[in-house]
Design a protein around this motif. Structure first.
Motif, PDB file in Angstrom:
ATOM      1  N   HIS A  69       0.806  -1.219   0.000  1.00 34.96           N
ATOM      2  CA  HIS A  69       0.000   0.000   0.000  1.00 34.96           C
ATOM      3  C   HIS A  69       0.844   1.276   0.000  1.00 34.96           C
ATOM      4  CE1 HIS A  69       0.885   0.706   4.267  1.00 34.96           C
ATOM      5  NE2 HIS A  69       0.631  -0.567   4.493  1.00 34.96           N
ATOM      6  N   GLY A  70       0.156   2.411  -0.001  1.00 31.76           N
ATOM      7  CA  GLY A  70       0.812   3.709  -0.027  1.00 31.76           C
ATOM      8  C   GLY A  70       1.001   4.311   1.349  1.00 31.76           C
ATOM      9  N   LEU A  71       1.467   5.553   1.379  1.00 30.89           N
ATOM     10  CA  LEU A  71       1.744   6.267   2.624  1.00 30.89           C
ATOM     11  C   LEU A  71       0.512   6.308   3.513  1.00 30.89           C
ATOM     12  CD1 LEU A  71       3.706   8.053   4.295  1.00 30.89           C
ATOM     13  CD2 LEU A  71       2.831  10.026   3.018  1.00 30.89           C
ATOM     14  N   GLU A  72       0.679   5.842   4.745  1.00 32.63           N
ATOM     15  CA  GLU A  72      -0.386   5.807   5.751  1.00 32.63           C
ATOM     16  C   GLU A  72      -1.610   5.012   5.295  1.00 32.63           C
ATOM     17  OE1 GLU A  72      -0.166   7.131   9.226  1.00 32.63           O
ATOM     18  OE2 GLU A  72       1.654   6.403   8.265  1.00 32.63           O
ATOM     19  N   THR A 192      -2.080  17.965   3.905  1.00 38.29           N
ATOM     20  CA  THR A 192      -2.626  18.156   5.246  1.00 38.29           C
ATOM     21  C   THR A 192      -3.111  16.837   5.835  1.00 38.29           C
ATOM     22  OG1 THR A 192      -3.307  20.416   4.701  1.00 38.29           O
ATOM     23  CG2 THR A 192      -4.361  19.386   6.601  1.00 38.29           C
ATOM     24  N   SER A 193      -3.763  16.027   5.032  1.00 39.00           N
ATOM     25  CA  SER A 193      -4.241  14.728   5.491  1.00 39.00           C
ATOM     26  C   SER A 193      -3.077  13.840   5.926  1.00 39.00           C
ATOM     27  CB  SER A 193      -5.033  14.042   4.381  1.00 39.00           C
ATOM     28  OG  SER A 193      -5.456  12.756   4.769  1.00 39.00           O
ATOM     29  N   PHE A 194      -2.023  13.786   5.095  1.00 42.58           N
ATOM     30  CA  PHE A 194      -0.843  12.996   5.459  1.00 42.58           C
ATOM     31  C   PHE A 194      -0.218  13.514   6.744  1.00 42.58           C
ATOM     32  CE2 PHE A 194      -0.178  11.911   0.738  1.00 42.58           C
ATOM     33  CZ  PHE A 194      -0.736  10.658   0.895  1.00 42.58           C
ATOM     34  N   LEU A 195      -0.106  14.830   6.844  1.00 41.27           N
ATOM     35  CA  LEU A 195       0.564  15.424   7.992  1.00 41.27           C
ATOM     36  C   LEU A 195      -0.199  15.147   9.289  1.00 41.27           C
ATOM     37  CD1 LEU A 195       3.058  17.063   8.728  1.00 41.27           C
ATOM     38  CD2 LEU A 195       1.697  19.143   8.460  1.00 41.27           C
ATOM     39  N   VAL A 196      -1.506  15.217   9.235  1.00 42.17           N
ATOM     40  CA  VAL A 196      -2.306  14.918  10.424  1.00 42.17           C
ATOM     41  C   VAL A 196      -2.059  13.483  10.885  1.00 42.17           C
ATOM     42  CG1 VAL A 196      -4.667  14.551  11.245  1.00 42.17           C
ATOM     43  CG2 VAL A 196      -4.096  16.633   9.975  1.00 42.17           C
ATOM     44  N   ASP A 197      -2.061  12.537   9.945  1.00 41.45           N
ATOM     45  CA  ASP A 197      -1.827  11.129  10.290  1.00 41.45           C
ATOM     46  C   ASP A 197      -0.424  10.920  10.849  1.00 41.45           C
ATOM     47  OD1 ASP A 197      -4.352  10.492   9.452  1.00 41.45           O
ATOM     48  OD2 ASP A 197      -3.735   9.648   7.535  1.00 41.45           O
ATOM     49  N   LYS A 201       0.907   9.693  14.642  1.00 40.82           N
ATOM     50  CA  LYS A 201       1.786   8.559  14.944  1.00 40.82           C
ATOM     51  C   LYS A 201       2.991   9.001  15.768  1.00 40.82           C
ATOM     52  CE  LYS A 201       0.734   5.048  11.549  1.00 40.82           C
ATOM     53  NZ  LYS A 201       1.250   4.145  10.498  1.00 40.82           N
ATOM     54  N   TYR A 202       3.499  10.194  15.478  1.00 37.81           N
ATOM     55  CA  TYR A 202       4.626  10.716  16.249  1.00 37.81           C
ATOM     56  C   TYR A 202       4.216  10.856  17.718  1.00 37.81           C
ATOM     57  CZ  TYR A 202       8.714  13.559  17.434  1.00 37.81           C
ATOM     58  OH  TYR A 202       9.876  14.023  18.005  1.00 37.81           O
ATOM     59  N   ARG A 203       3.047  11.382  17.969  1.00 38.65           N
ATOM     60  CA  ARG A 203       2.574  11.573  19.348  1.00 38.65           C
ATOM     61  C   ARG A 203       2.480  10.238  20.088  1.00 38.65           C
ATOM     62  NH1 ARG A 203       0.208  16.270  21.167  1.00 38.65           N
ATOM     63  NH2 ARG A 203      -1.085  15.029  22.586  1.00 38.65           N
ATOM     64  N   LEU A 224       5.472  18.217   5.686  1.00 40.00           N
ATOM     65  CA  LEU A 224       5.923  16.842   5.475  1.00 40.00           C
ATOM     66  C   LEU A 224       7.441  16.748   5.547  1.00 40.00           C
ATOM     67  CD1 LEU A 224       3.528  15.764   2.581  1.00 40.00           C
ATOM     68  CD2 LEU A 224       3.378  15.121   4.998  1.00 40.00           C
ATOM     69  N   LYS A 225       8.135  17.745   5.017  1.00 41.01           N
ATOM     70  CA  LYS A 225       9.594  17.741   5.100  1.00 41.01           C
ATOM     71  C   LYS A 225      10.051  17.829   6.554  1.00 41.01           C
ATOM     72  CE  LYS A 225      13.798  20.035   3.450  1.00 41.01           C
ATOM     73  NZ  LYS A 225      14.336  20.350   4.799  1.00 41.01           N
ATOM     74  N   ASP A 226       9.369  18.628   7.364  1.00 35.93           N
ATOM     75  CA  ASP A 226       9.698  18.695   8.790  1.00 35.93           C
ATOM     76  C   ASP A 226       9.616  17.310   9.417  1.00 35.93           C
ATOM     77  OD1 ASP A 226       9.979  21.453   8.635  1.00 35.93           O
ATOM     78  OD2 ASP A 226       7.951  21.859   9.390  1.00 35.93           O
ATOM     79  N   PHE A 227       8.551  16.592   9.112  1.00 35.70           N
ATOM     80  CA  PHE A 227       8.385  15.250   9.672  1.00 35.70           C
ATOM     81  C   PHE A 227       9.537  14.341   9.256  1.00 35.70           C
ATOM     82  CE2 PHE A 227       6.934  10.862   9.515  1.00 35.70           C
ATOM     83  CZ  PHE A 227       6.413  10.692  10.785  1.00 35.70           C
ATOM     84  N   ASP A 228       9.903  14.419   7.984  1.00 37.37           N
ATOM     85  CA  ASP A 228      10.996  13.579   7.505  1.00 37.37           C
ATOM     86  C   ASP A 228      12.330  13.989   8.125  1.00 37.37           C
ATOM     87  OD1 ASP A 228       9.317  12.026   5.933  1.00 37.37           O
ATOM     88  OD2 ASP A 228       9.513  13.338   4.191  1.00 37.37           O
ATOM     89  N   ASP A 229      12.506  15.272   8.403  1.00 37.48           N
ATOM     90  CA  ASP A 229      13.744  15.730   9.038  1.00 37.48           C
ATOM     91  C   ASP A 229      13.862  15.247  10.481  1.00 37.48           C
ATOM     92  OD1 ASP A 229      15.538  17.177   7.353  1.00 37.48           O
ATOM     93  OD2 ASP A 229      14.093  18.831   7.250  1.00 37.48           O
ATOM     94  N   VAL A 230      12.755  15.300  11.230  1.00 41.89           N
ATOM     95  CA  VAL A 230      12.846  15.003  12.662  1.00 41.89           C
ATOM     96  C   VAL A 230      12.539  13.549  13.007  1.00 41.89           C
ATOM     97  CG1 VAL A 230      12.227  17.379  13.225  1.00 41.89           C
ATOM     98  CG2 VAL A 230      10.456  15.614  13.247  1.00 41.89           C
TER      99      VAL A 230
END
Length: 323
Positions: A69-72, A192-197, A201-203, A224-230
């Protein structure tokens, strides 16, 4: 050579990229697919869940298709269920693979999955090949799962002889180019949908790994880049997001593929840009079949009837490439 003239023609509202994408992801329904879950322990002690569906034929089949499957996403997404339904009607068993942490159960480790993760994929494919139940194995990947599959094929590390063909749909073969496309204002709903999901998961992981994941860092995740960085990069051995995009993209490995491989990417896919359409690689390859219809959005190749063009095209490709 294998640039494929597509027969797909969208009609009406389905010519609109956003309508075809959102309808297919949120409105389309697929019923009647029975799945049986198998939990597989990975070499590092983590696990993935595989949701199996079995052919409707009364005879034992020699063919199995693995779906990624794809992302999330997960094995219950409509595009996974529809592909499984068509395949089991046509004599295939189906193993719909949930990436780490995507099956409804949190995975055990700090790391999870990403666009270029092929070790888990390689382990699962090899495991099924070694069961010696199937003479023919077919691989299908959507979006992120498609990129990982193409990278797996290009790496050419221990691909079982039973693997006969690969089909992919909506593939971000160049992750940086895909991110740039998603950052356009018109695509805000998808990112936005990806980022919320992903933030969710990070939380959840923060509870398990307070020394690695903090509320202060969480507050910095705006893109999304922030998520990938951290998270994505440090959790999976990359220097940063840009290093991840470069090393996890399948584009550079496409010329190495030596299995019959289909890439079906719509020209109006809001997730794709630039080298996500590898025309030169396909032109110089005997094994890479690139099909780029004008419409289809992101995995939204609607046609009248029970199954989408992308699903029937995948089945036809598998049948054509079976020795």
């Amino acid at each position: 050579m294998p640039l494929v003239m597509s027969e797909f023609r969208a009609n009406g509202l389905f010519k609109n990229t956003h309508f075809s994408t959102i309808y297919s992801a949120k409105i389309r329904q697929v019923k009647g697919v029975h799945q049986e879950r198998e939990r597989v322990t990975l070499p590092d002690g983590d696990f993935v869940d595989i949701d199996w569906s079995y052919t409707l034929s009364r005879k034992r089949t020699q063919k199995v298709a693995l779906l990624f499957h794809g992302l999330e996403g997960n094995a219950q997404r409509t595009y996974m269920l529809a592909m499984a339904k068509l395949l089991i009607r046509n004599g295939y068993d189906v193993a719909a693979v949930n990436f780490r942490g995507c099956s409804g159960s949190d995975n055990l480790l700090y790391r999870s999955y990403h666009s270029g993760e092929t070790d888990d994929m390689r382990f699962i494919i090899q495991m099924i090949a070694e069961k010696d139940l199937y003479n023919e194995i077919f691989l299908y990947g959507v979006s992120l799962g498609g990129n990982a599959l193409l990278k797996y094929a290009g790496e050419k590390k221990g691909i079982p002889s039973q693997v006969k063909a690969i089909a992919t749909v909506g593939v971000p073969a160049d992750l940086k180019a895909s991110l740039e496309q998603l950052n356009y204002s018109e695509n805000w709903v998808y990112r936005t949908s990806f980022l919320v999901d992903l933030r969710g998961k990070y939380r959840k992981k923060m509870v398990k790994y307070p020394e690695l994941m903090t509320s202060e860092v969480y507050a910095t995740i705006k893109t999304l880049k922030d998520f990938d960085d951290v998270y994505t990069a440090p959790a999976h051995g990359f220097k940063n997001a840009l290093d991840y995009y470069e090393k996890a993209s399948s584009f550079e490995l496409l010329p190495e593929i030596e299995l019959p491989t289909l890439i079906l990417n719509a020209k109006n896919d809001s997730f794709l840009h630039g080298d996500c359409y590898p025309y030169e690689h396909a032109t110089s390859s005997n094994d890479l079949f690139l099909e780029t219809p004008d419409h289809g959005g992101h995995v939204g190749f609607y046609k009248r009837g029970e199954f989408y063009y992308s699903e029937q095209r995948t089945l036809d490709f598998f049948e054509e490439k079976t020795p």
